[in-house]
Enzyme design. Structure first.
Site, PDB file in Angstrom:
ATOM      1  N   GLU A 171       0.859  -1.183   0.000  1.00  0.00           N
ATOM      2  CA  GLU A 171       0.000   0.000   0.000  1.00  0.00           C
ATOM      3  C   GLU A 171       0.891   1.228   0.000  1.00  0.00           C
ATOM      4  OE1 GLU A 171      -3.957   1.655   2.324  1.00  0.00           O
ATOM      5  OE2 GLU A 171      -3.143  -0.325   2.774  1.00  0.00           O
ATOM      6  N   ASP A 188      -5.173  10.546   6.925  1.00  0.00           N
ATOM      7  CA  ASP A 188      -4.172  10.253   7.946  1.00  0.00           C
ATOM      8  C   ASP A 188      -3.349  11.490   8.291  1.00  0.00           C
ATOM      9  OD1 ASP A 188      -5.037   7.827   6.585  1.00  0.00           O
ATOM     10  OD2 ASP A 188      -3.538   6.779   7.772  1.00  0.00           O
ATOM     11  N   GLU A 236      -2.075   0.346  13.475  1.00  0.00           N
ATOM     12  CA  GLU A 236      -3.253   0.742  12.707  1.00  0.00           C
ATOM     13  C   GLU A 236      -4.533   0.418  13.464  1.00  0.00           C
ATOM     14  OE1 GLU A 236      -5.001   0.111   8.184  1.00  0.00           O
ATOM     15  OE2 GLU A 236      -3.634  -1.364   9.031  1.00  0.00           O
ATOM     16  N   HIS A 287       1.516   2.856  11.855  1.00  0.00           N
ATOM     17  CA  HIS A 287       0.473   3.704  11.287  1.00  0.00           C
ATOM     18  C   HIS A 287       0.349   4.916  12.204  1.00  0.00           C
ATOM     19  CE1 HIS A 287      -1.909   1.932   7.991  1.00  0.00           C
ATOM     20  NE2 HIS A 287      -2.779   2.900   8.187  1.00  0.00           N
TER      21      HIS A 287
END
Length: 868
Positions: A467, A474, A744, A765
């Site tokens: 990804e 974000d 995440e 993340h």
């Protein structure tokens, strides 16, 4: 203590070489202890001429307009400044000079064309990378030399066998069709009179490499792999030589057999001729590789842009903290830190020996847990040539990992033979925080490491799986934290230019930038709240943190177009209650397979963001002096807020979505102007948090807002309960599980040690680490009150059993810092105000106190005695 200003810097760059603007703005720090600047004088030296402004009244010393005639391409100037401060009649000593040199500012400065291999390649398969080179002769000694270079793909240049620069993954990832970045290198000491050779390694990178999720895509920007380079040499006799990529260059297959950002890199040292980029090379390499004519590609030089921020570099090396060997001879390495980078190995063995390096963030049952990587194989392979000890690391790939598996290692694996090299955009660190609670301090450190791992040329969501995209939502929530921790203004300014480039004609902001195909949920691009609002909120944050009004001006049309789109979609109702929305993405109660299934009404979130973005357009227009525009969007923001209350606030005071996120957005976005409504919403928010025993019940939207909403509503104690909770889901739960980055999902690793079963399970993340901004402003108590921290507030609000905290930030004006500790008598606080700035200290139970530049110590016990 210095009596002279700090050297001048240019735009948001540490190094002025190759700057892309003809009139770069100037910044300097005042002499230590100066309260105010009354005037300044700038002196610009260029081509033997001196331009002086004379004494110029003014208090500004951040991003001051260029004072001389505009630079032309390649022109070099040195600038120094002296200042009059604190009503002194005498100026300070001159600063040390700062140097700026323009890059190639005009399209017709370029004569180079992209060149790459001419052999047949199947664009639908993995392709072996190439190297390109040319020989040239310099007829006179070298006085100065510059290499201007970019690529369709990635490059590493060499001249006469020496690497040029220390950057990685250049030229980075931009919207290539409209903006392709080039870099400028000073290569004077690489060259000599007589024969010379210049060459470059090439990689596919984002340009034609295999990138994206759901199977990914190749050739998104083109099928060629090409170098575009222009070497310009000025000789001691005043003559010049230009060596540019053209059809006379040659190409040959690289010893890199394959390289991919996700897949990793395979290198066969037996195929490398170490003299390939030196004048000593032959027509054929010693292993029989033949150099052949290149093919040329097309590139409009008007699309070539200079960097606005630093490149990606190796910034740190980490040795493994534990090495174990399996029964079948594999070595498992634990580096003790989840990081982004690659391994460098130093190895000796027989020719043909193959060493394989695999990477993962976590272990499962003692083995690498690779399922979260999905299709990112993250495997590097090195084939030895048998000529002795060799040191190697991949060139054109990066991995997110804490653990590595090594197979095929010849002989004993000695200490120091394998080191992890950390890579990210080489921003200057500007913010620090720590406190008496080691778990909270570790949480903050995890936030820092997640930012490092995801600021890799663009702000990505995650750095390890298939990804690694520039998700707009974000960075929208994380930008305040990012702007404290690192000087990221130049990097994010550049990325926002790509957001504007990808904005659709109707105003839609993509989910991620640059845009690549992403399956039916993401393609074609659709407008979505919180993600599209990066266009309004992030430029405002950068303006407030870095004081760059021109940055705000450049990106204002993008944000205004986004708000205009929401106005059209909502119509006269002013409610954005249609279309595809992610809502409070990754609500911990959402099922793993449906992370958008939040308990909070998605359209409540969308309408709240509509109001908030409209308000930011109003504020931005006001700062830009656009009075009528500001009034228009103030009215719009009021209308949306009123519609929000009518639809989502019930008569009894509760909200239609009785969730923490609903109350957090209503409070944080100023949607409840009535004091009674605010009080009720704050109390209900605290009730909901405590009903969940202060475990997190918010997702991407609510989590960055909830601690501020509680604090401002008078429930600071509940905010601290949230911060210090260790049961899942919470910020500290991952810390109890050994996390060294932000996850995440709150339960990416479950209490029993198993992985979250969802397809999205990243251990790096940064978005949920946005709480660090609250830690800086509330726990430590350091926050700006005007753009660039020209004025700032020191307002520590202790709680949660924390007995001391401290934070430091390198503002555009200099160092600001606060430290406090509880004592038997009260609170002891020490603050530092930058030169030219003013601070206000607000301590619990005491009136605000204004302080000027320098160090100040305040003690509540002493203040109590004085008051008495």
């Amino acid at each position: 203590m210095s009596t002279q200003p700090a050297p001048v810097t240019f735009e948001h760059l540490r190094d002025g070489l190759g700057i892309g603007v003809a009139e770069p703005r100037l910044t300097w720090h005042l002499p230590d202890g100066a309260t105010t600047q009354d005037a300044y004088e700038l002196e610009v030296h260029r081509d033997g001429h001196v331009h002086r402004t004379g004494r110029t009244p003014g208090t500004g010393h951040i991003l001051v307009p260029w004072p001389a005639p505009a630079l032309s391409s390649r022109e070099r100037a040195t600038v120094r400044v002296r200042v009059w401060t604190d009503r002194s009649t005498e100026p300070s000593p001159w600063s040390d000079p700062g140097t700026v040199e323009a890059g190639l500012l005009r399209a017709d400065d370029w004569t180079a064309v992209p060149v790459g291999p001419a052999w047949d390649q199947d664009p639908d398969t993995d392709r072996r990378p190439a190297r390109v080179r040319t020989d040239f002769t310099l007829r006179a000694p070298v006085a100065r030399a510059r290499l201007y270079v970019t690529a369709h793909g990635l490059y590493e240049a060499e001249i006469n066998g020496r690497r040029v620069g220390d950057d990685t993954l250049s030229p980075g990832w931009t919207v290539y069709g409209q903006r392709l970045r080039y870099y400028t290198y000073d290569v004077t000491d690489h060259l000599a009179e007589g024969p010379n050779t210049i060459g470059a390694w090439l990689g596919d990178g984002w340009y034609r490499g295999h990138i994206g999720f759901d199977g990914g895509h190749r050739n998104l920007y083109g099928t060629d792999q090409s170098l575009l380079a222009q070497l310009e040499v000025t000789h001691t006799d005043g003559t010049t030589t230009v060596v540019a990529t053209d059809p006379s260059w040659q190409a040959a297959p690289s010893p890199i057999l394959f390289t991919g950002l996700y897949e990793g890199e395979t290198y066969d040292a037996r195929l490398n001729d170490p003299s390939w980029s030196t004048p000593r090379h032959g027509t054929d390499d010693h292993h029989g590789t033949t150099w052949t004519a290149v093919a040329t590609a097309a590139r409009d030089p008007r699309t070539l842009v200079a960097p606005q921020g630093p490149p990606v570099r190796c910034t740190q090396e980490i040795h493994p903290v534990e090495v174990s060997t399996t029964a079948d001879g594999r070595h498992l390495l634990d580096f003790g830190q989840n990081l982004v980078g690659r391994l460098r190995i130093t190895v000796d063995g027989p020719a043909g020996t193959t060493v394989t390096l695999r990477h993962a963030e976590v272990l499962q049952n003692g083995e690498l847990a690779t399922r979260p990587l999905r299709d990112a194989h993250s495997t590097d392979t090195y084939v030895l040539d048998g000529t002795g000890t060799q040191t190697w690391e991949p060139r054109f790939t990066l991995h997110g990992f804490r653990h590595a598996e090594v197979t095929g290692w010849p002989g004993e694996l000695r200490h120091g033979a394998i080191v992890a090299r950390v890579h990210h955009t080489d921003m200057r660190r500007t913010g620090w925080f720590e406190c008496s609670d080691p778990m909270v301090t570790r949480l903050h450190e995890n936030v820092v490491w997640s930012m490092r791992g995801n600021f890799v040329d663009i702000p990505t969501d995650c750095p390890q799986r298939d990804e690694r995209l520039g998700w707009t939502g974000d960075i929208q929530v994380f930008a305040p934290t990012a702007g404290f921790l690192y000087d990221c203004a130049g990097m994010l300014d550049s990325w926002l230019a790509d957001v504007a480039a990808e904005q659709l004609p109707d105003g839609t902001i993509p989910w991620y930038v640059p845009v690549i195909p992403g399956g039916p949920q993401w393609t074609p691009v659709k407008p979505g709240a919180a993600w599209g609002d990066v266009s309004t909120l992030t430029p405002w944050v950068l303006y407030r943190r870095f004081g760059d009004l021109e940055l705000l001006r450049r990106h204002f049309p993008m944000g205004r177009a986004w708000v205009d789109l929401m106005a059209r979609l909502s119509g006269d109702s002013r409610l954005w209650d249609t279309g595809h929305q992610l809502g409070d993405w990754l609500d911990p109660n959402a099922p793993p397979e449906d992370p958008a299934a939040s308990r909070t009404d998605r359209h409540l979130v969308a309408t709240a963001y509509f109001a908030w973005s409209a308000r930011h357009v109003h504020w931005s227009a006001s700062e830009l002096g656009l009075t009528e525009v500001a009034d228009e969007y103030a009215r719009l923001a009021d209308e949306v807020a009123e519609a929000f209350r009518a639809r989502y606030v019930l008569p009894g005071g509760r909200m239609s979505s009785d969730t923490p996120t609903a109350y957090a957005v209503a409070l944080a976005f100023g949607l409840l102007p009535d004091a009674a409504q605010r009080s009720h919403a704050g109390d209900r928010l605290a009730e909901l948090v405590l009903a969940d025993d202060a475990r997190i019940a918010t997702g991407f939207v609510g989590t960055p807002l909830i601690c501020d909403a509680l604090t401002d509503a008078g429930h600071l104690d509940v905010a601290y309960r949230l911060l210090t909770q260790t049961e899942c889901p919470s910020w500290l739960y991952p810390v109890t599980m050994g996390a060294t980055t932000i996850w995440e999902r709150w339960d990416s690793l479950r209490p029993d040690g198993t992985l979250n079963p969802g397809g999205m399970t990243s251990f790096n993340h940064y978005a949920l680490g946005a709480v660090a901004d609250w830690m800086h402003r509330v726990v430590a108590g350091l926050e700006p009150t005007s753009p660039g921290y020209r004025t700032l507030r020191f307002r520590p609000r202790p709680g949660g059993g924390i007995t001391w905290a401290r934070a430091r930030h390198e503002t555009p004006y200099g160092t600001a810092a606060v430290s406090w500790e509880r004592t038997a008598a009260g609170l002891s606080v020490h603050v530092t105000v930058p030169s030219g700035c003013e601070g206000v200290v607000e301590l619990p139970g005491h009136a605000p106190r204004t302080v000027g530049p320098g160090e100040h110590h305040l003690d509540t016990a002493a203040l109590d005695r004085t008051a008495a």
